[in-house]
Every structure is written in structure tokens, then in C-alpha cells.
Motif scaffolding. Structure first.
Motif, PDB file in Angstrom:
ATOM      1  N   HIS A 112      -2.227   6.533  -2.277  1.00 39.59           N
ATOM      2  CA  HIS A 112      -3.473   5.939  -1.785  1.00 39.59           C
ATOM      3  C   HIS A 112      -3.948   4.825  -2.715  1.00 39.59           C
ATOM      4  O   HIS A 112      -5.118   4.768  -3.108  1.00 39.59           O
ATOM      5  CB  HIS A 112      -4.569   7.000  -1.633  1.00 39.59           C
ATOM      6  CG  HIS A 112      -4.272   8.014  -0.574  1.00 39.59           C
ATOM      7  ND1 HIS A 112      -4.409   7.746   0.767  1.00 39.59           N
ATOM      8  CD2 HIS A 112      -3.807   9.284  -0.663  1.00 39.59           C
ATOM      9  CE1 HIS A 112      -4.063   8.808   1.468  1.00 39.59           C
ATOM     10  NE2 HIS A 112      -3.680   9.773   0.618  1.00 39.59           N
ATOM     11  N   TRP A 123       0.839  -1.191   0.000  1.00 39.84           N
ATOM     12  CA  TRP A 123       0.000   0.000   0.000  1.00 39.84           C
ATOM     13  C   TRP A 123       0.881   1.250   0.000  1.00 39.84           C
ATOM     14  O   TRP A 123       1.747   1.411   0.862  1.00 39.84           O
ATOM     15  CB  TRP A 123      -0.902  -0.008   1.227  1.00 39.84           C
ATOM     16  CG  TRP A 123      -1.776   1.203   1.354  1.00 39.84           C
ATOM     17  CD1 TRP A 123      -1.643   2.229   2.215  1.00 39.84           C
ATOM     18  CD2 TRP A 123      -2.918   1.503   0.559  1.00 39.84           C
ATOM     19  NE1 TRP A 123      -2.621   3.167   2.029  1.00 39.84           N
ATOM     20  CE2 TRP A 123      -3.434   2.736   1.007  1.00 39.84           C
ATOM     21  CE3 TRP A 123      -3.554   0.855  -0.507  1.00 39.84           C
ATOM     22  CZ2 TRP A 123      -4.570   3.328   0.443  1.00 39.84           C
ATOM     23  CZ3 TRP A 123      -4.686   1.449  -1.054  1.00 39.84           C
ATOM     24  CH2 TRP A 123      -5.173   2.664  -0.589  1.00 39.84           C
ATOM     25  N   GLU A 176       1.126   5.009   0.651  1.00 39.61           N
ATOM     26  CA  GLU A 176       0.411   6.031   1.401  1.00 39.61           C
ATOM     27  C   GLU A 176       0.242   7.319   0.590  1.00 39.61           C
ATOM     28  O   GLU A 176      -0.795   7.997   0.714  1.00 39.61           O
ATOM     29  CB  GLU A 176       1.153   6.333   2.709  1.00 39.61           C
ATOM     30  CG  GLU A 176       1.148   5.201   3.707  1.00 39.61           C
ATOM     31  CD  GLU A 176      -0.215   5.012   4.369  1.00 39.61           C
ATOM     32  OE1 GLU A 176      -1.136   5.798   4.062  1.00 39.61           O
ATOM     33  OE2 GLU A 176      -0.363   4.067   5.163  1.00 39.61           O
ATOM     34  N   GLN A 192      -6.293  -1.284   3.980  1.00 36.81           N
ATOM     35  CA  GLN A 192      -6.557  -0.452   2.815  1.00 36.81           C
ATOM     36  C   GLN A 192      -6.267  -1.214   1.520  1.00 36.81           C
ATOM     37  O   GLN A 192      -6.990  -1.065   0.524  1.00 36.81           O
ATOM     38  CB  GLN A 192      -5.698   0.817   2.862  1.00 36.81           C
ATOM     39  CG  GLN A 192      -6.010   1.734   4.029  1.00 36.81           C
ATOM     40  CD  GLN A 192      -5.095   1.481   5.210  1.00 36.81           C
ATOM     41  OE1 GLN A 192      -4.588   0.357   5.360  1.00 36.81           O
ATOM     42  NE2 GLN A 192      -4.884   2.487   6.049  1.00 36.81           N
ATOM     43  N   ARG A 245      -2.300  -4.868   5.330  1.00 37.99           N
ATOM     44  CA  ARG A 245      -2.922  -3.545   5.390  1.00 37.99           C
ATOM     45  C   ARG A 245      -4.367  -3.632   4.911  1.00 37.99           C
ATOM     46  O   ARG A 245      -4.650  -4.085   3.804  1.00 37.99           O
ATOM     47  CB  ARG A 245      -2.143  -2.559   4.515  1.00 37.99           C
ATOM     48  CG  ARG A 245      -0.754  -2.228   5.020  1.00 37.99           C
ATOM     49  CD  ARG A 245      -0.823  -1.444   6.318  1.00 37.99           C
ATOM     50  NE  ARG A 245      -1.458  -0.146   6.133  1.00 37.99           N
ATOM     51  CZ  ARG A 245      -0.820   0.984   5.860  1.00 37.99           C
ATOM     52  NH1 ARG A 245       0.500   0.971   5.711  1.00 37.99           N
ATOM     53  NH2 ARG A 245      -1.478   2.115   5.713  1.00 37.99           N
TER      54      ARG A 245
END
Length: 467
Positions: free
Chosen positions: A85, A80, A82, A109, A107
Motif C-alpha cells: 500500500h 503502486w 498493492e 493511489q 493509479r
């Protein structure tokens, strides 16, 4: 510091490493095994677990010391980002293997982002179902929406074993309910996969589901009753099979249950004999080794208008009856038949040791055995007889002669007699134990030596005011 020895190259890679190398799911793991999916989810989450730049030690060691042979570089795995995104896909749209890796990523996300790429890819449905029980609410709810739109009947039926496994998770009930609602009638061929989980809870849930959906034939139920490792499954199948017994039992459903190794199963089958119109056959089960089965047989005979006392008396008619079952002696005592003690006493001299032991135990149940009889039985060559006599002698241990107790543990006596004598000495006073065992600290029997040394160092209780 000593250098670590490099690990040997290997051709056998775990499922998560195969996926990282681009292998399809069918080549990476056993896709028909529910626990393989659960294990894959755990393994990938562990392999992708980055904590402040620190990776699990076992993965670092494997990558560092395998010299690049038979290992994979998890630093190249999708992660992932950051800033962006989004997931650092190697290509877009990602392959089946890469999507599977991100669906199980540490993660949340990343897991959520991968859900958008699962529709229309049947091979990823099991991992989508796993995400329906995710610990993160956002991932869980989105996975459920995707699954509800992408699931059809045949695919749902294939997911039932995995849904049962996931139902043990805190948020796993939805997956099972949804899969069952979409699947409709389940094929009978699904039953073996449902009932062979390594987890007892899943096997019990699977048995209940198979019974609710009618997936088990009478033969299948009988097989589970006789072979299932779980008591809960055997109980469920026994009840279901007995519910199918009709008057006369034309299919002879009770016959295998009456010969089952489980006493609970035999007891239930004997009780069902009356409903099946076969109540008179309960007499054959009066000498059963299990007290529960004997009680059920006596109950059925009473419902048939017969008394079990006379039948027990006939079974125990003489002291030399060949093939006498010990259960018949216990049943005679349990039935309360008149003159039971008089029939049991001669059986304490029966040629078979197991019958002698049962006769002593049955007399003890009737409170009709004397200390003299028990003392004589302590010399029996059959160890179960001596053990039974020893248990019955404990309440009288202060009344028997001390010289006789000392003779039980004397060198030269059979081992089973000496061991039982030690138990009786332990039930007597410590002072007697000290006197008797003082000379046996060098005995050949290690248990006698242990008790002698223990008695030597155990302090005597303080004397009373009159002592």
C-alpha cells in the motif's frame, strides 16, 4: 512475419523520459508554458498505464527496438504496490523528478501518496495545481488542502496562466479562484503569458481577467483589437477601449479603430465618434465597404443634424468620377435619397469594373434594373459585373430568349461569361439544357463538360395529363 526495423538512436527525449532519467523539471520541459504541464500529466499517465500487465504498444515498441540507445526503461518507473500500500520509490525521500512522475501516475493511489511529499518544493506547485482538478475526489480534496497551506502571493501569480488552462476541466474552477485570491494584484508583465494560449477559450478567459485586473494599457488594448485572432477577444477589448474615450478624444484612441480591418470594430468606433465630439468625421465613413459601418455613419450624422442623402449624391455626382468607392453606391441606395436610381444608371458604364458591378447591385436593391440592362451586362469583361448581372437575371430567366442563353455558353466566349451562362441554364428548364449542352460534351472547359454530361443523364420529368 517481417522483422521490424530498429528505431534510430536519438538524443531528443520527451519530457516524461527525461524525468525518468532523473532530470529536474526545468530541464525536462518548458515550465513557463501552461500546456506543457497539462501535456506532461497526460504523457506520464499514459506511460504508467498498466492494464493487467499490458503496456501501451508505442512504449513497448520504442523500448524493444531502440537497442537501449536514447530510450528509457519504464518498467523501472515507480509504481503502486498493492501489498505494501505504498509507492515503490527508488529512494526516500524521492527526488523532484521521481515525485513529479508519481504525481501524474495512472493509479490514483500513487498520485495521492505523492501529495504528502510536495510541501516545501516550489518546483512541484504546478503539478500540485493540476491535481487540484483531478478526476478522483480523494486526490482532488487532498491536493487542495496541501495547496492552500503551501501557496503564497508571488507563487500564486506565476500559476495564473496554468490555472486559467485548468479552468476548462470539470473540477478546475477551484484552482483558478484560489490562485487569484492568494495572488492579489497581478503584475502587468503577466498579460502576454495569459493571452497567448493555443486555446481560444483560454485566450477569451485571459482577456476578461486582464480587463478585470487592469493589466492592459490603452496601447495594449489597441494592439489586441487590431491583431487578436479571436472575435470574442477583439470585442471585449474594443468595448473596454471605447469606454475610455472621453469628449474630444484627446488621446486619439479612436483613430486606430476607425482604420481597423474588422468591420465590427470600425462600426463601433464610428458610433463612438458622436460621444467623443467628433461626429462630423462620420461623413468620411459613408462609402465604407461594410454595410454596418455605413449604417453607423448615417446614424451619427443624423445625431449631428446632417442628412447623408446629399453627401451620397455628391459622391456619385458623375459617371466618370475618379476613385469612386463602390460603398458609396450601396450607401446611396441604402439612404433612400430621391433620384438615387437616376444617379446609379449612368454608373453602369463607369470605366472601373468594380464600380459597374456595384451600380448594378445597388440598382437591384432599389428594384430599378431592367432585364435588358442585365442582359447587356452579361458581356462585360469584368467577371464581378457578369456575376452580379447573372444573380439579378435569375428571376427573369424564363423571359429571356433561348437563343441568347445558348449563345452565352458557346465556344469562344470568355470563361467567366460561359460559367455564368451555365448557372442561368441550370435555372431554366432541363429540356433547354439538354438541347444546348448536347454538342458540348467534348468542350475544353471541364465545368461545361460536367454540366453537359449531367444534363445528358438526368431524366426529364414525366409529362402532365395534357402533355
Amino acid at each position: 512475419m517481417r522483422p521490424l526495423v530498429p528505431l534510430s538512436p536519438t538524443l531528443y527525449l520527451p519530457p516524461q523520459d527525461r524525468l525518468l532519467l532523473g532530470k529536474p523539471l526545468t530541464a525536462a520541459l518548458d515550465t513557463a508554458e501552461p500546456d506543457a504541464w497539462v501535456d506532461l500529466d497526460r504523457r506520464i499517465a499514459t506511460a504508467t498505464a498498466w492494464r493487467a500487465g499490458v503496456r501501451p504498444l508505442r512504449y513497448l515498441l520504442r523500448e524493444r527496438y531502440a537497442d537501449g540507445n536514447g530510450s528509457v526503461d519504464w518498467a523501472a518507473a515507480p509504481r503502486w504496490d498493492e501489498e505494501a500500500h505504498d509507492v515503490t520509490w527508488s529512494r526516500f525521500p524521492p527526488s523532484e523528478a521521481e515525485t513529479a512522475l508519481v504525481l501524474c501516475h495512472d493509479r490514483w493511489q500513487a498520485r495521492e501518496a505523492a501529495l504528502a511529499l510536495t510541501p516545501g518544493r516550489p518546483a512541484l506547485l504546478p503539478l500540485l495545481l493540476v491535481r487540484c482538478a483531478d478526476s478522483r475526489p480523494r486526490v482532488r480534496e487532498r491536493a487542495r488542502r496541501v495547496l492552500a497551506a503551501d501557496l503564497d502571493g508571488p507563487a500564486a501569480a506565476e500559476l495564473v496562466p496554468l490555472a486559467l488552462r485548468l479552468s476548462l476541466r470539470p473540477h478546475g474552477d477551484w484552482a483558478l479562484e484560489r490562485v487569484l485570491a492568494v495572488a492579489g494584484p497581478l503584475p502587468p508583465s503577466l498579460a502576454p503569458r495569459i493571452l497567448t494560449s493555443p486555446l481560444a477559450q483560454v485566450r477569451a478567459l485571459g482577456a476578461r481577467l486582464c480587463l478585470e485586473r487592469g493589466l492592459l494599457t490603452p496601447a495594449g488594448l489597441t494592439d489586441l483589437v487590431l491583431t487578436a485572432p479571436d472575435r470574442a477577444v477583439r470585442r471585449l477589448c474594443t468595448d473596454a477601449l471605447l469606454a475610455r474615450v472621453s469628449p474630444g478624444d484627446p488621446e486619439r484612441l479612436l483613430d486606430p479603430l476607425l482604420a481597423a480591418s474588422s468591420a465590427a470594430t470600425r462600426s463601433s468606433a464610428v458610433t463612438a465618434l458622436h460621444r467623443a465630439g467628433r461626429g462630423r468625421e462620420a461623413a468620411c465613413h459613408l462609402p465604407d465597404p461594410s454595410a454596418g459601418v455605413r449604417s453607423a455613419a448615417r446614424l451619427v450624422l443624423r445625431m449631428e443634424g446632417r442628412e447623408s442623402g446629399e453627401l451620397y449624391r455628391a459622391l456619385c455626382a458623375g459617371p466618370d468620377v475618379p476613385g469612386l468607392a463602390p460603398g458609396a453606391l450601396f450607401g446611396l441606395a441604402e439612404s433612400g435619397a430621391p433620384g438615387a436610381a437616376a444617379l446609379l444608371r449612368p454608373l453602369t458604364a463607369h470605366p472601373e469594373g468594380r464600380v459597374r458591378a456595384a451600380a448594378l447591385a445597388a440598382l437591384r436593391m432599389l428594384d430599378a434594373v431592367s432585364p435588358d440592362t442585365l442582359m447587356a451586362a452579361m458581356d462585360d469583361p469584368h467577371p464581378p459585373v457578369v456575376r452580379t448581372a447573372r444573380k439579378a437575371l435569375v428571376p427573369y430567366v424564363l423571359l429571356v430568349p433561348e437563343e441568347w442563353l445558348a449563345a452565352l455558353v458557346a465556344p469562344g466566349r470568355p470563361r467567366h461569361v460561359r460559367r455564368s451562362g451555365l448557372r442561368l441554364l441550370c435555372a431554366h428548364s432541363l429540356a433547354l439544357r439538354k438541347r444546348v449542352l448536347a454538342a458540348l460534351e467534348e468542350d475544353e472547359d471541364p465545368e461545361v463538360v460536367h454540366e453537359a454530361q449531367r444534363a445528358r443523364y438526368e431524366p426529364l420529368p414525366p409529362a402532365g395529363p395534357d402533355g
